[in-house]
Design a protein around this motif. Structure first.
Motif, PDB file in Angstrom:
ATOM      1  N   SER A 134     -30.388 -43.426 -60.127  1.00 40.37           N
ATOM      2  CA  SER A 134     -29.456 -42.733 -59.233  1.00 40.37           C
ATOM      3  C   SER A 134     -28.163 -42.359 -59.957  1.00 40.37           C
ATOM      4  CB  SER A 134     -29.147 -43.598 -58.011  1.00 40.37           C
ATOM      5  OG  SER A 134     -30.311 -43.784 -57.233  1.00 40.37           O
ATOM      6  N   ASP A 157     -34.602 -37.484 -57.302  1.00 39.00           N
ATOM      7  CA  ASP A 157     -34.397 -38.897 -57.586  1.00 39.00           C
ATOM      8  C   ASP A 157     -35.259 -39.703 -56.622  1.00 39.00           C
ATOM      9  OD1 ASP A 157     -33.373 -41.381 -58.324  1.00 39.00           O
ATOM     10  OD2 ASP A 157     -31.745 -41.252 -56.875  1.00 39.00           O
ATOM     11  N   ASN A 184     -26.814 -38.605 -60.387  1.00 39.90           N
ATOM     12  CA  ASN A 184     -25.448 -38.193 -60.051  1.00 39.90           C
ATOM     13  C   ASN A 184     -24.756 -37.542 -61.232  1.00 39.90           C
ATOM     14  OD1 ASN A 184     -25.780 -39.239 -57.497  1.00 39.90           O
ATOM     15  ND2 ASN A 184     -24.844 -41.209 -57.987  1.00 39.90           N
ATOM     16  N   ARG A 185     -24.945 -38.105 -62.409  1.00 39.90           N
ATOM     17  CA  ARG A 185     -24.307 -37.554 -63.603  1.00 39.90           C
ATOM     18  C   ARG A 185     -24.843 -36.162 -63.906  1.00 39.90           C
ATOM     19  NH1 ARG A 185     -19.749 -38.544 -66.425  1.00 39.90           N
ATOM     20  NH2 ARG A 185     -20.130 -40.783 -66.199  1.00 39.90           N
ATOM     21  N   THR A 210     -31.651 -47.226 -53.531  1.00 38.27           N
ATOM     22  CA  THR A 210     -32.144 -45.910 -53.133  1.00 38.27           C
ATOM     23  C   THR A 210     -33.478 -46.055 -52.437  1.00 38.27           C
ATOM     24  OG1 THR A 210     -31.050 -44.941 -55.042  1.00 38.27           O
ATOM     25  CG2 THR A 210     -32.714 -43.602 -53.950  1.00 38.27           C
ATOM     26  N   SER A 241     -26.287 -34.035 -61.798  1.00 31.74           N
ATOM     27  CA  SER A 241     -25.973 -33.074 -60.744  1.00 31.74           C
ATOM     28  C   SER A 241     -24.472 -32.971 -60.494  1.00 31.74           C
ATOM     29  CB  SER A 241     -26.677 -33.462 -59.443  1.00 31.74           C
ATOM     30  OG  SER A 241     -26.233 -34.727 -58.992  1.00 31.74           O
ATOM     31  N   ARG A 242     -23.698 -33.811 -61.184  1.00 30.75           N
ATOM     32  CA  ARG A 242     -22.236 -33.835 -61.027  1.00 30.75           C
ATOM     33  C   ARG A 242     -21.847 -34.008 -59.562  1.00 30.75           C
ATOM     34  NH1 ARG A 242     -20.059 -29.128 -65.194  1.00 30.75           N
ATOM     35  NH2 ARG A 242     -20.959 -30.024 -67.079  1.00 30.75           N
ATOM     36  N   SER A 243     -22.586 -34.883 -58.888  1.00 30.81           N
ATOM     37  CA  SER A 243     -22.311 -35.134 -57.475  1.00 30.81           C
ATOM     38  C   SER A 243     -22.539 -36.609 -57.207  1.00 30.81           C
ATOM     39  CB  SER A 243     -23.240 -34.298 -56.591  1.00 30.81           C
ATOM     40  OG  SER A 243     -24.551 -34.795 -56.679  1.00 30.81           O
ATOM     41  N   HIS A 244     -22.334 -36.994 -55.964  1.00 32.09           N
ATOM     42  CA  HIS A 244     -22.600 -38.367 -55.536  1.00 32.09           C
ATOM     43  C   HIS A 244     -23.520 -38.323 -54.333  1.00 32.09           C
ATOM     44  CE1 HIS A 244     -19.819 -40.183 -58.378  1.00 32.09           C
ATOM     45  NE2 HIS A 244     -19.019 -39.186 -58.105  1.00 32.09           N
ATOM     46  N   THR A 245     -24.621 -37.585 -54.496  1.00 25.73           N
ATOM     47  CA  THR A 245     -25.564 -37.429 -53.401  1.00 25.73           C
ATOM     48  C   THR A 245     -26.361 -38.694 -53.168  1.00 25.73           C
ATOM     49  OG1 THR A 245     -25.735 -35.117 -54.052  1.00 25.73           O
ATOM     50  CG2 THR A 245     -27.370 -35.930 -52.498  1.00 25.73           C
ATOM     51  N   VAL A 291     -25.375 -45.265 -55.137  1.00 27.03           N
ATOM     52  CA  VAL A 291     -25.420 -46.075 -56.349  1.00 27.03           C
ATOM     53  C   VAL A 291     -24.801 -47.426 -56.049  1.00 27.03           C
ATOM     54  CG1 VAL A 291     -24.773 -46.252 -58.768  1.00 27.03           C
ATOM     55  CG2 VAL A 291     -25.214 -44.019 -57.768  1.00 27.03           C
TER      56      VAL A 291
END
Length: 443
Positions: free
Chosen positions: A19, A59, A23-24, A40, A26-30, A33
């Motif tokens: 996860s 993911d 996130n890294r 998850t 996709s540069r998001s925090h979807t 973590v």
């Protein structure tokens, strides 16, 4: 028929850092973590654009022994991800010697005959092992990463783009893609059949009949159209075991692929909060959207005079997308079904509009004069000029200084101003704000 974007699946044991890597990348925090292994539970999807490639990154939940039906469902998600992916990332904890579970995951991935990349994560930790210790997994392509610090992520993205088909989200630009989105049993398949004038999808009273994304190509007023009928999306707590979990991924994929999404809301059973969430996902993805109240034929004739009241309620519930048209439909008697195609085609053309830079800056200057942006402690955002960088969705970049101080309400004001001057009815529009000083410092 058009092709989907390539899918890249992340698989591996719990707490290997899947996860965090997702996130890294996709540069998001979807994805969630946490330190606890197995956080998850559901697959998560994001569209990634890198090096002129677009792909969907999935993911998955960590692999655990199927102790109960719930854990067995997680295993099914992983197997579904492997089956549906063009490339598989097997993520392992680089600080631990590979065990039988790692070998099982690697074996499943390699057995799929898809390209496989072994990701040795947590390389930032002192006790990480040399890559030679993982040769026994049988995966030749190896990338060493630290999701925590971003180390090796660029190399991993490069490796992915080398191995997947070069396919852009802008492929098939001449084809209008319409996705039917909504909760199960809301009438998507019936509408799909009516729009296509074929019995392409199985229609039944049983909720959730559609499991995959059905496709149908038609012509409408000379325009090539592809209809995407997706599996229904339930509230997370209502999702059942088995393949339904992964159907959410297919729905999100269809939203990403579509130009216009028809969001169906059951007029006999409204559930505003979850329908709002789906509308938010569509809007965030930058798509066109049509709000559609289905099963209008089932509403009692005496209640049809309440259209204005119901319309007002929808406008209130979906006030964050005031640009979305509202249509009442019935797949049984065909009410307003053709109107949906007319609206989708009009929205598609709106999304293609390219506004001259001179007109954009004239409107921006007038907007600033009428309502200057507020600042903080004698520092005020300055909006200097704007350019349109893309269409479908329309995307505008505003350059200036101190733009981090720009309040979200001012961005909403700019969007309203854009719509008043340039239209863009029925579609999301996107703004980016770039600080010239930061840009000059980088150069």
């Amino acid at each position: 028929m058009s092709k989907n974007l390539p899918t890249v699946a992340i698989v591996g044991q719990t707490n290997a850092g899947k996860s965090a890597l997702f996130n890294r990348m996709s540069r998001s925090h979807t994805a969630i973590v946490a330190k606890e292994a197995g956080t998850t539970r559901d697959s998560v999807v994001a569209k990634i654009s890198y090096n002129n490639h677009d792909f969907l990154l999935v993911d998955t939940a960590g692999l655990k022994d199927p102790e109960d039906d719930f854990e067995a469902t997680i295993q099914q998600q992983i197997e579904d991800a492997v089956i549906n992916a063009e490339l598989i990332l097997v993520v392992v904890d680089g600080t631990k010697y590979p065990d039988d579970n790692d070998k099982l995951i690697a074996k499943k991935a390699l057995k799929s005959q898809k390209p496989v990349v072994l990701v040795l994560n947590k390389s930032d930790l002192k006790d990480h092992l040399p890559p030679e210790e993982f040769l026994r997994l049988g995966i030749k392509n190896v990338v060493i990463t630290s999701a925590e610090h971003g180390r090796g992520v660029g190399q991993l993205l490069n490796e992915i783009t080398v191995k997947i088909p070069k396919r852009s989200a802008k492929d098939d630009a001449s084809m209008l893609k319409i996705a039917l989105v909504g909760r199960p049993n809301v009438g998507k398949s019936s509408l799909f059949n009516t729009l296509g004038k074929k019995q392409q999808a199985i229609v039944a009273d049983l909720s959730g009949t559609t499991r995959d994304t059905n496709r149908l190509s038609i012509k409408f007023k000379g325009q090539a159209v592809e209809l995407l009928d997706t599996a229904g999306v339930r509230r997370p707590g209502k999702q059942q075991v088995g393949i339904e979990k992964f159907s959410v991924i297919r729905t999100m994929s269809a939203i990403e692929e579509a130009d216009v999404c028809i969001l169906l809301v059951d007029s006999t059973e409204p559930h505003a909060s979850f329908d709002q969430a789906l509308a938010g996902i569509i809007n965030e993805a930058g798509k066109g959207i049509i709000l559609t109240l289905t099963k209008w034929d089932l509403v009692d004739a005496a209640d049809r005079g309440q259209v204005d009241e119901l319309s007002a309620g929808i406008a209130r519930d979906f006030k964050f997308i005031p640009f979305a048209p509202l249509v009442f439909t019935s797949s049984i008697d065909g009410k307003n079904v053709t109107k949906l195609l007319d609206l989708a085609l009009a929205i598609y053309h709106e999304r293609q509009k390219q506004i001259p830079t001179s007109e954009l800056n004239k409107v921006l200057a007038a907007a600033i004069t009428k309502h200057p942006p507020a600042g903080l402690k004698n520092t005020f955002p300055k909006l200097r000029y704007v350019v349109q960088t893309d269409t479908n969705p329309p995307w505008f970049v505003i350059y200036g200084s101190s733009l981090k101080l720009l309040h979200w309400s001012y961005k909403r004001y700019l969007e309203r101003t854009w719509r008043e001057n340039f239209g863009y009815n029925g579609t999301a529009i996107k703004f980016s704000f770039r600080d010239e000083r930061a840009k000059n410092q980088r150069e």
